[in-house]
Design an enzyme around this catalytic site. Structure first.
Site, PDB file in Angstrom:
ATOM      1  N   LYS A  79      29.212 -88.767 -50.579  1.00 35.14           N
ATOM      2  CA  LYS A  79      28.583 -88.080 -49.442  1.00 35.14           C
ATOM      3  C   LYS A  79      27.265 -88.755 -49.084  1.00 35.14           C
ATOM      4  CE  LYS A  79      27.221 -83.317 -48.173  1.00 35.14           C
ATOM      5  NZ  LYS A  79      27.169 -81.914 -48.652  1.00 35.14           N
ATOM      6  N   SER A 154      29.318 -78.411 -45.718  1.00 31.32           N
ATOM      7  CA  SER A 154      28.816 -79.620 -45.100  1.00 31.32           C
ATOM      8  C   SER A 154      29.476 -80.917 -45.590  1.00 31.32           C
ATOM      9  CB  SER A 154      27.312 -79.723 -45.344  1.00 31.32           C
ATOM     10  OG  SER A 154      27.040 -79.870 -46.732  1.00 31.32           O
ATOM     11  N   SER A 178      29.351 -75.968 -49.904  1.00 37.01           N
ATOM     12  CA  SER A 178      29.693 -77.203 -49.184  1.00 37.01           C
ATOM     13  C   SER A 178      30.688 -78.127 -49.864  1.00 37.01           C
ATOM     14  CB  SER A 178      28.430 -77.994 -48.880  1.00 37.01           C
ATOM     15  OG  SER A 178      27.811 -77.444 -47.750  1.00 37.01           O
TER      16      SER A 178
HETATM   17  N1  GLN Z   1      26.992 -73.482 -45.030  1.00 36.41           N
HETATM   18  C1  GLN Z   1      25.903 -73.344 -45.936  1.00 36.41           C
HETATM   19  C2  GLN Z   1      24.611 -73.732 -45.275  1.00 36.41           C
HETATM   20  O1  GLN Z   1      24.653 -74.141 -44.175  1.00 36.41           O
HETATM   21  C3  GLN Z   1      26.128 -74.151 -47.185  1.00 36.41           C
HETATM   22  C4  GLN Z   1      25.769 -75.572 -47.051  1.00 36.41           C
HETATM   23  C5  GLN Z   1      25.817 -76.327 -48.337  1.00 36.41           C
HETATM   24  O2  GLN Z   1      26.396 -75.895 -49.333  1.00 36.41           O
HETATM   25  N2  GLN Z   1      25.184 -77.491 -48.323  1.00 36.41           N
HETATM   26  O3  GLN Z   1      23.552 -73.633 -45.821  1.00 36.41           O
END
Ligand code: GLN
Length: 500
Positions: A79, A154, A178
């Site tokens: 990532k 994400s 995410s």
């Molecule tokens: N959707 C969550 C957020 O926007 C989780 C994102 C993540 O785990 N990086 O914070």
């Protein structure tokens, strides 16, 4: 079966036996990327030349006995919030569009020491804030099962790459879901480890008390192998821990007989889609047939997890992202008159809308006069949630529920209503607030053919039990690359079929 259809562990095995060459594997993977990237856009950067050069080096290392891990020679993706020395690491933001870190993340060092070949950096929501990969400065990733839909986020690029056969396995990061949610939307498997299991050194921080790196792969075995490789105490991350027996790869067998699994009642009400509910409960039935003791359970404070998470995550994000000021490194807005203007213009232009929103929420909840009412209260809720899990784990070895309340939404359907998007994180964020491990794995498909994710949540350092239960369930199902039955080509055309 074509080479790119193998699991990572199987490929590693065949590389070790000499049946498949590392260069052959890397070339096959790069060919798949060339053929599919235009359609799915899983990567921000593909390291073509580097991967080919590395393939030869790794082959030599395997021959000489320097690389002995089960994943030696296997091409993997990372990532783009994980630093790789000298390689553009953008966090999917204009702010870091040209950032080349002078050092590598601890997990990258471990991947390199194990002889994997890093193919490239995968797309994500900007600074990992989002649930769809649509907030990426470089444009969205499409779900390989249906390119009119989001891959989740994400870590959407990482999950889509694994699903599309553009990587054998990938590293994602999970602050509030995410790794798990995109794994669910893309029909692959992902593990969010117990906080402290994997070093965060070199992971660009979103919310430091919640962030954790973990594997995304085609099945439980691949995830376990990759997790084993990246876990471990690291002096450079004071929150990382020394674990007893992090031998996850050997935790696969043994089945679920006698395991006690709780199904939190609160996870099956509200906005949960009926087809997701049915598939998840059917999965619970399978585990029961395999010998687990499954029953409904209580879990306190489920409803407060979302507000507490978004207050805490935004507060930490606001603080972490204050380093991007146009002075130290990263983007700087041109033509500014003075320091204040540099800050203002750089941050207005360098960050996208969702990131700016989080920073504003963060500044607000930490400001004097509001701190106790918001941040202080959220921290108390966090403690109540942790205690709720503690109580549940007095009775159960693990908890079972959905990963997300729906299957993958359409592209463009989420960003207009951020609050609704935040509510989609209902089943994942509490795990991060409590620092627990959890796994998401496919447990069926809805009527439209989209994958549904099953989530198993473990007690602190309970990864081995999660892996064992997930493996037991997984053996009842066949993992498939979506391209074998891709639903939509985005032009409303008939189901597309291509060999992978
Ligand atoms: N959707 C969550 C957020 O926007 C989780 C994102 C993540 O785990 N990086 O914070």
């Amino acid at each position: 079966m074509k080479l790119t259809g193998l699991t990572a562990v199987e490929l590693g095995r065949r590389i070790k036996s000499g049946e498949i060459g590392v260069r052959e594997a890397v070339e096959a993977q790069l060919d798949a990327i060339s053929a599919k990237e235009d359609k799915y856009h899983c990567y921000i950067t593909v390291l073509r030349e580097e991967a080919l050069a590395r393939a030869d080096e790794v082959q030599k290392g395997i021959r000489e006995g320097r690389y002995t891990s089960p994943l030696a020679g296997v091409p993997v993706a990372v990532k783009d919030n994980i630093c790789m020395r000298g390689v553009r690491t953008t966090c999917a933001s204009k702010m870091l569009e040209e950032f080349r870190p002078p050092y590598s993340a601890a997990v990258v060092e471990k991947l390199e020491a194990a002889g994997t070949v890093i193919l490239g950096k995968t797309n994500m929501d900007e600074f990992a804030m989002g649930s769809t990969t649509e907030t990426s400065f470089f444009g969205e990733t499409k779900n390989p099962w249906d390119i009119t839909r989001v891959p989740g986020g994400s870590s959407g690029g990482a999950a889509a790459a694994v699903a599309a056969g553009e990587a054998f396995a990938a590293l994602g990061s999970d602050t509030g879901g995410s790794i798990r949610q995109p794994s669910a939307f893309c029909g692959v498997t992902g593990i969010k480890p117990t906080y402290g299991t994997v070093s965060r050194y070199g992971l660009i921080a979103y919310a430091s008390s919640l962030d954790q790196i973990g594997p995304i792969a085609r099945n439980v075995e691949d995830c376990a192998a990759l997790l084993e490789l990246i876990a471990g105490r690291d002096e450079r991350d004071s929150t990382s821990v020394t674990r007893e027996g992090p031998a996850f790869g050997s935790a696969l067998s043994g089945g679920v007989r006698g395991m006690r699994i709780g199904i939190p009642r609160g996870y099956f009400s509200g906005g949960l889609d009926a087809e997701v509910k049915d598939a998840v409960l059917a999965a619970a039935g399978v585990l029961q047939e395999q010998g687990a003791e499954v029953e409904e359970s209580e879990l306190e404070a489920v409803d407060y997890a979302i507000p507490a998470y978004y207050v805490i995550a935004s507060a930490e994000a606001g603080s972490n992202l204050s380093r991007y000021d146009g002075v130290k490194y990263g983007y700087r807005a041109p033509g500014c008159g003075g320091l204040q203007e540099v800050y203002k213009k750089t941050r207005s232009e360098g960050f996208g809308e969702e990131v700016r929103r989080r920073m504003l929420i963060g500044a607000f909840v930490l400001s004097s006069g509001y701190y106790d009412a918001y941040y202080g209260k959220a921290m108390k809720v966090r403690e109540v949630i942790r205690q709720g899990f503690d109580r549940a784990f007095e009775r159960y070895d693990m908890l079972l529920g959905p990963t997300a309340p729906t299957t993958a939404p359409k592209l463009g359907a989420s960003l207009g209503d951020p609050l609704k998007m935040y509510l989609g994180d209902i089943y994942t964020v509490a795990v991060n607030l409590a620092g627990l491990p959890a796994i998401s794995l496919p447990c069926g498909r809805d009527r439209a053919g989209l994958p549904i994710g099953l989530q198993l949540i473990g007690r602190p350092f309970g990864e081995r039990e999660l892996i064992r239960a997930a493996r037991s369930f997984e053996q009842t199902r066949q993992w498939r690359l979506p391209a074998a039955g891709c639903i939509s080509d985005g032009r409303g055309g008939a189901a597309e079929r291509e060999a992978v």
